[in-house]
Motif scaffolding. Structure first.
Motif, PDB file in Angstrom:
ATOM      1  N   VAL A 181      12.922 -28.311   9.131  1.00 47.32           N
ATOM      2  CA  VAL A 181      13.736 -29.465   9.487  1.00 47.32           C
ATOM      3  C   VAL A 181      12.997 -30.419  10.409  1.00 47.32           C
ATOM      4  O   VAL A 181      13.015 -31.640  10.220  1.00 47.32           O
ATOM      5  CB  VAL A 181      15.066 -29.000  10.124  1.00 47.32           C
ATOM      6  CG1 VAL A 181      15.816 -30.181  10.733  1.00 47.32           C
ATOM      7  CG2 VAL A 181      15.932 -28.307   9.086  1.00 47.32           C
ATOM      8  N   SER A 182      12.316 -29.898  11.435  1.00 46.74           N
ATOM      9  CA  SER A 182      11.642 -30.763  12.402  1.00 46.74           C
ATOM     10  C   SER A 182      10.346 -30.118  12.841  1.00 46.74           C
ATOM     11  O   SER A 182      10.280 -28.894  13.018  1.00 46.74           O
ATOM     12  CB  SER A 182      12.548 -31.009  13.625  1.00 46.74           C
ATOM     13  OG  SER A 182      11.947 -31.909  14.542  1.00 46.74           O
ATOM     14  N   GLY A 183       9.300 -30.948  13.019  1.00 50.69           N
ATOM     15  CA  GLY A 183       8.017 -30.392  13.421  1.00 50.69           C
ATOM     16  C   GLY A 183       7.060 -31.441  13.933  1.00 50.69           C
ATOM     17  O   GLY A 183       7.213 -32.635  13.678  1.00 50.69           O
ATOM     18  N   LEU A 184       6.078 -30.976  14.685  1.00 51.15           N
ATOM     19  CA  LEU A 184       5.023 -31.791  15.283  1.00 51.15           C
ATOM     20  C   LEU A 184       5.565 -32.704  16.378  1.00 51.15           C
ATOM     21  O   LEU A 184       5.061 -32.701  17.498  1.00 51.15           O
ATOM     22  CB  LEU A 184       4.286 -32.614  14.226  1.00 51.15           C
ATOM     23  CG  LEU A 184       3.447 -31.835  13.217  1.00 51.15           C
ATOM     24  CD1 LEU A 184       2.751 -32.799  12.268  1.00 51.15           C
ATOM     25  CD2 LEU A 184       2.431 -30.944  13.905  1.00 51.15           C
ATOM     26  N   ASP A 185       6.570 -33.512  16.054  1.00 48.33           N
ATOM     27  CA  ASP A 185       7.132 -34.427  17.043  1.00 48.33           C
ATOM     28  C   ASP A 185       8.547 -34.782  16.598  1.00 48.33           C
ATOM     29  O   ASP A 185       8.778 -35.104  15.424  1.00 48.33           O
ATOM     30  CB  ASP A 185       6.278 -35.693  17.158  1.00 48.33           C
ATOM     31  CG  ASP A 185       6.588 -36.493  18.401  1.00 48.33           C
ATOM     32  OD1 ASP A 185       7.740 -36.983  18.509  1.00 48.33           O
ATOM     33  OD2 ASP A 185       5.703 -36.643  19.261  1.00 48.33           O
ATOM     34  N   LEU A 196      20.954 -38.024  11.925  1.00 50.57           N
ATOM     35  CA  LEU A 196      20.597 -36.641  11.640  1.00 50.57           C
ATOM     36  C   LEU A 196      19.803 -36.040  12.797  1.00 50.57           C
ATOM     37  O   LEU A 196      19.981 -34.878  13.147  1.00 50.57           O
ATOM     38  CB  LEU A 196      19.790 -36.571  10.347  1.00 50.57           C
ATOM     39  CG  LEU A 196      19.649 -35.178   9.717  1.00 50.57           C
ATOM     40  CD1 LEU A 196      21.011 -34.651   9.299  1.00 50.57           C
ATOM     41  CD2 LEU A 196      18.712 -35.231   8.513  1.00 50.57           C
ATOM     42  N   SER A 197      18.929 -36.855  13.400  1.00 50.17           N
ATOM     43  CA  SER A 197      18.169 -36.384  14.552  1.00 50.17           C
ATOM     44  C   SER A 197      19.082 -36.074  15.727  1.00 50.17           C
ATOM     45  O   SER A 197      18.894 -35.060  16.421  1.00 50.17           O
ATOM     46  CB  SER A 197      17.126 -37.442  14.945  1.00 50.17           C
ATOM     47  OG  SER A 197      16.437 -37.057  16.107  1.00 50.17           O
ATOM     48  N   ASN A 224      24.289 -31.195   5.814  1.00 51.34           N
ATOM     49  CA  ASN A 224      23.533 -32.321   6.369  1.00 51.34           C
ATOM     50  C   ASN A 224      22.022 -32.156   6.266  1.00 51.34           C
ATOM     51  O   ASN A 224      21.306 -33.161   6.193  1.00 51.34           O
ATOM     52  CB  ASN A 224      23.907 -32.523   7.846  1.00 51.34           C
ATOM     53  CG  ASN A 224      25.307 -33.095   8.016  1.00 51.34           C
ATOM     54  OD1 ASN A 224      25.535 -34.279   7.802  1.00 51.34           O
ATOM     55  ND2 ASN A 224      26.248 -32.236   8.388  1.00 51.34           N
ATOM     56  N   PHE A 225      21.540 -30.938   6.259  1.00 51.36           N
ATOM     57  CA  PHE A 225      20.091 -30.715   6.261  1.00 51.36           C
ATOM     58  C   PHE A 225      19.666 -30.188   4.904  1.00 51.36           C
ATOM     59  O   PHE A 225      19.746 -28.978   4.617  1.00 51.36           O
ATOM     60  CB  PHE A 225      19.712 -29.742   7.382  1.00 51.36           C
ATOM     61  CG  PHE A 225      20.028 -30.270   8.763  1.00 51.36           C
ATOM     62  CD1 PHE A 225      19.115 -31.080   9.423  1.00 51.36           C
ATOM     63  CD2 PHE A 225      21.235 -29.993   9.364  1.00 51.36           C
ATOM     64  CE1 PHE A 225      19.403 -31.581  10.683  1.00 51.36           C
ATOM     65  CE2 PHE A 225      21.536 -30.493  10.624  1.00 51.36           C
ATOM     66  CZ  PHE A 225      20.624 -31.293  11.285  1.00 51.36           C
ATOM     67  N   LYS A 233      17.815 -29.955  -5.396  1.00 48.93           N
ATOM     68  CA  LYS A 233      18.262 -30.091  -4.007  1.00 48.93           C
ATOM     69  C   LYS A 233      18.417 -28.715  -3.375  1.00 48.93           C
ATOM     70  O   LYS A 233      19.011 -27.814  -3.948  1.00 48.93           O
ATOM     71  CB  LYS A 233      19.605 -30.844  -3.969  1.00 48.93           C
ATOM     72  CG  LYS A 233      20.116 -31.103  -2.572  1.00 48.93           C
ATOM     73  CD  LYS A 233      21.407 -31.919  -2.604  1.00 48.93           C
ATOM     74  CE  LYS A 233      21.909 -32.213  -1.202  1.00 48.93           C
ATOM     75  NZ  LYS A 233      23.163 -33.031  -1.221  1.00 48.93           N
ATOM     76  N   ARG A 234      17.852 -28.588  -2.191  1.00 54.18           N
ATOM     77  CA  ARG A 234      17.938 -27.336  -1.436  1.00 54.18           C
ATOM     78  C   ARG A 234      18.440 -27.650  -0.028  1.00 54.18           C
ATOM     79  O   ARG A 234      17.897 -28.533   0.629  1.00 54.18           O
ATOM     80  CB  ARG A 234      16.587 -26.630  -1.353  1.00 54.18           C
ATOM     81  CG  ARG A 234      16.093 -26.058  -2.674  1.00 54.18           C
ATOM     82  CD  ARG A 234      14.724 -25.436  -2.522  1.00 54.18           C
ATOM     83  NE  ARG A 234      14.264 -24.826  -3.757  1.00 54.18           N
ATOM     84  CZ  ARG A 234      14.460 -23.555  -4.094  1.00 54.18           C
ATOM     85  NH1 ARG A 234      15.111 -22.755  -3.265  1.00 54.18           N
ATOM     86  NH2 ARG A 234      14.000 -23.078  -5.231  1.00 54.18           N
ATOM     87  N   CYS A 235      19.442 -26.916   0.387  1.00 50.63           N
ATOM     88  CA  CYS A 235      19.993 -27.097   1.729  1.00 50.63           C
ATOM     89  C   CYS A 235      19.687 -25.862   2.571  1.00 50.63           C
ATOM     90  O   CYS A 235      19.475 -24.772   2.037  1.00 50.63           O
ATOM     91  CB  CYS A 235      21.498 -27.320   1.664  1.00 50.63           C
ATOM     92  SG  CYS A 235      21.962 -28.834   0.767  1.00 50.63           S
ATOM     93  N   ALA A 236      19.658 -26.072   3.873  1.00 59.52           N
ATOM     94  CA  ALA A 236      19.261 -25.000   4.790  1.00 59.52           C
ATOM     95  C   ALA A 236      20.240 -23.835   4.712  1.00 59.52           C
ATOM     96  O   ALA A 236      21.461 -24.027   4.842  1.00 59.52           O
ATOM     97  CB  ALA A 236      19.188 -25.543   6.212  1.00 59.52           C
TER      98      ALA A 236
END
Length: 301
Positions: A181-185, A196-197, A224-225, A233-236
């Motif tokens: 979902v989120s990475g690096l920054d 979403l953030s 949402n993710f 489509k793939r959701c978490a």
């Protein structure tokens, strides 16, 4: 910066324009540095350059004064009073004596050595502090077990809801076949979708969630993710969390939407249920725990 500000003079002179530019630029970096950490690497070198250019005229004038030979006196008169045609004495007076040049070089060496020691001492201290910080960080293989479990049980291309964006490098290293979902920054997700953030930050921090949001934590993540479109489509369905996000961990289990499928000393993995169910015993609401204990007592009697 303080030394540069004190030494800076005559911004309009041609030779001072570089120092004036560095003054403006390094001051700008100094102002924005407390607000945006990404500028921390740029400020120190430009501050040093500004101080060096600001001090350069002072150092040059001091060197010229120190190495210049004092006017020689002859018969009670100085070379300044010598006839115009007698240039030999004047030229000799302008020539630095070798001893004075050597002393000037010695003083320069002393000053440079002193500056080096003054700069090196903090660097040694910073190196020690940094080494202690690195020693206190998680081991390089801290998430190996959790990612190995996901590799064996999750489908290739699965979207993983990781609760901390700075865990991404290790997660991606151990398994680049998943999406995260989120990475690096965190600004990457913010730039892609601000709402979403904000939702991601709210869920992972877990301190300002309302009761109805905790009760529907599973659908909030699942709906949402997602990645892909249509049949792709793939959701978490899996969440990966270190043990510093206890609020998220407890909220997820309290919601009745998650089961803990992996746990070790470094991380926890939760899998989303298809339907909301009963929370695990340790995460059941107090009233439900009381009902369960009453049932156990009645069965025992």
């Amino acid at each position: 910066m303080f030394v540069g500000y004190v030494a800076f003079r005559d911004a309009a002179k041609p030779g001072r324009r570089r120092a004036f530019f560095l003054l403006l630029f390094s001051t700008l970096l100094m102002v924005v540095n407390p607000r945006w950490r990404r500028f921390a690497e740029y400020f120190p070198p430009f501050a040093v350059l500004f101080a060096a250019f600001a001090l350069e005229p002072l150092v040059r004038r001091a060197r010229e004064r120190f190495t210049a030979r004092e006017p020689a006196e002859s018969d009670g008169t100085t070379n300044e009073g010598a006839p115009t045609g007698e240039t030999g004495a004047t030229d000799d007076a302008r020539t630095p004596a070798p001893a004075r040049v050597e002393r000037a070089r010695a003083w320069e060496f002393v000053l440079v050595g002193t500056a080096f020691v003054m700069l090196a001492a903090p660097l040694v201290w910073y190196a020690r502090v940094t080494s202690q910080d690195i020693a206190g960080m998680a081991a390089p293989d801290s998430y190996r077990g959790g990612m190995a479990w996901l590799g064996d049980h999750a489908d290739r291309g699965e979207l993983i809801f990781n609760t901390d964006w700075d865990d991404f490098p290790k997660l991606f290293f151990y398994n680049p076949n998943f999406a995260y979902v989120s990475g690096l920054d965190p600004t990457y997700l913010l730039d892609k979708d601000q709402k979403l953030s904000e939702l991601y930050a709210k869920l992972t921090i877990g301190k300002d969630l309302k009761d109805d949001e905790i009760a529907n934590l599973g659908p909030l993540i699942r709906d949402n993710f997602c990645v892909g479109e249509g049949e792709h489509k793939r959701c978490a369905r899996y969440t990966f969390s270190d043990h510093e996000h206890q609020d998220f961990y407890n909220n997820a289990l309290d919601s009745g939407w998650f089961d803990e499928v992996y746990h070790d000393d470094d991380c926890s993995i939760l899998r989303m249920r298809d339907q909301k169910g009963t929370p695990p015993p340790d995460n059941s609401p107090p009233d439900e725990q009381g009902d369960d204990s009453d049932e156990d007592d009645s069965q025992g009697n």
